[in-house]
Write an enzyme that holds these catalytic residues in place. Sequence first.
Site, PDB file in Angstrom:
ATOM      1  CG  HIS A   1     -85.534  41.931 -24.629  1.00 56.21           C
ATOM      2  ND1 HIS A   1     -86.817  41.725 -25.088  1.00 56.21           N
ATOM      3  CD2 HIS A   1     -85.251  43.226 -24.888  1.00 56.21           C
ATOM      4  CE1 HIS A   1     -87.279  42.846 -25.609  1.00 56.21           C
ATOM      5  NE2 HIS A   1     -86.351  43.771 -25.491  1.00 56.21           N
TER       6      HIS A   1
ATOM      7  CG  HIS B   1     -91.796  49.261 -24.366  1.00 60.48           C
ATOM      8  ND1 HIS B   1     -92.241  49.389 -25.663  1.00 60.48           N
ATOM      9  CD2 HIS B   1     -90.614  48.603 -24.458  1.00 60.48           C
ATOM     10  CE1 HIS B   1     -91.374  48.856 -26.487  1.00 60.48           C
ATOM     11  NE2 HIS B   1     -90.361  48.361 -25.779  1.00 60.48           N
TER      12      HIS B   1
ATOM     13  CG  ASP C   1     -89.901  44.889 -24.990  1.00 59.47           C
ATOM     14  OD1 ASP C   1     -90.163  45.139 -26.175  1.00 59.47           O
ATOM     15  OD2 ASP C   1     -89.152  45.596 -24.285  1.00 59.47           O
TER      16      ASP C   1
ATOM     17  CG  HIS D   1     -90.964  46.666 -30.436  1.00 61.97           C
ATOM     18  ND1 HIS D   1     -90.291  47.847 -30.565  1.00 61.97           N
ATOM     19  CD2 HIS D   1     -90.681  46.202 -29.195  1.00 61.97           C
ATOM     20  CE1 HIS D   1     -89.626  48.091 -29.433  1.00 61.97           C
ATOM     21  NE2 HIS D   1     -89.841  47.095 -28.589  1.00 61.97           N
TER      22      HIS D   1
END
Length: 308
Positions: A265, A238, A242, A81
Site C-alpha cells: 500500500h 491479492h 490491492d 478492496h
Amino acid sequence: MRDYSAHQHTLAAPVSVSGVGLHTGVRVNLRLCPSPANTGILFQRTDLEGFIIEAQSRNVARVSYATSLMKKGVLISTTEHLLSALAGLNVDNVLVEIDNLELPILDGSARPFVEMVTKAGIRRQRARRGFLRILKPVEVVDGPRRIAIYPAHVFRVTYRIAFPHPLIGEQSIEFESGSSNYAIEIAPARTFGFLAELEMLRKNGLIRGGSLENAVVLDHKGVINPEGLRFPDEFCRHKLLDLIGDFSLLGHPLIGHVVAERAGHAMHAQLVSRLLREKNSWKLVLSPEAVAKAVSQPAPAFAISEAL
Ligand SMILES: [Zn+2]
C-alpha cells in the site's frame, strides 16, 4: 467484462451490506448508491452528519496495513478492496455511505463487493470517461522493493512478490484490461497474514476483527484455514487486487503498464502521488482507442534478484 468503455458508469440502484472492520472490529453498515457523472467515488460518514471524503490521492492518510482516507480529521479506513472492485468493474461514480470509520472486511477479498455491484446493476452515463495516459516512465524504489509505470496501449499490471515461505516463495501475475477477467481472476483473492505477526498486529491495536473467515493465515509451513487456498497464487493475486484499488485514487482509469516488485500500500500510494505531481508524465485523454498506435515503448525486462 465490459472494458475501456468511453462512457462513465454508476450503479443502477442502491445496494447494502453489513459486517465488521478488519482492524477496528466494529460493526458497520455500508450502502452503495448511484451518483451523477463526474462525481467519482465519494465516501459519506452517515454517523458524522454526512461528512464527505473524496476517494482521491490527496486524502490518503495511513497506508501501512490498509489504505485509509482522511479529511479534516475524519477517517475512512480500509477502503482498498471496495475501490478495487469498483475500478475492476469500471464503475466511475458511486456514493458510499458508511456509519462507522472502517469498511467491512467481509471475506477479506473484493468478491462480496463485486457481488453487490452485480446485484445493483451498472448504468451507463452520458458523460465520457477521462483516461490518464502515461507518456513516460515514473518509478519509486525502496531497496529491493520497486514500483514503476510505463507507457502502454492498455491498463496492464505485472506484480511480483517474494516471501521466504514454502507456500509462497516467488509468485508473479499479469493483469490486462480487456483480456483478464477481474471478477473471476482477481476479486476472489483474500488478504493474508502470518501467524507469527498476528500477535504484534494485535498489540498495535490492529486486526481486532480478523479471523479465518476474512483472511488467509499462514503458519511456518502452510495455510491454517481449513478450506485452503482459492488459487495457488492467491497471495500475489491479492496484492494485485490491492494495487488496482490504490491506483483508483488517481481519479481516472489508467492507460499504462504498472510493474510492482514486493510493493505494498505505501509504495502504491507513493507512485500515485508522484505521478500526480509529475504532470508531464501523463495526459488526460477521452478515447483509449486513439492511444494505441501512439505508444510503443515496452516495459523493460523485470527480474527478482533475491528473496527477502
Ligand atoms: Zn488487501
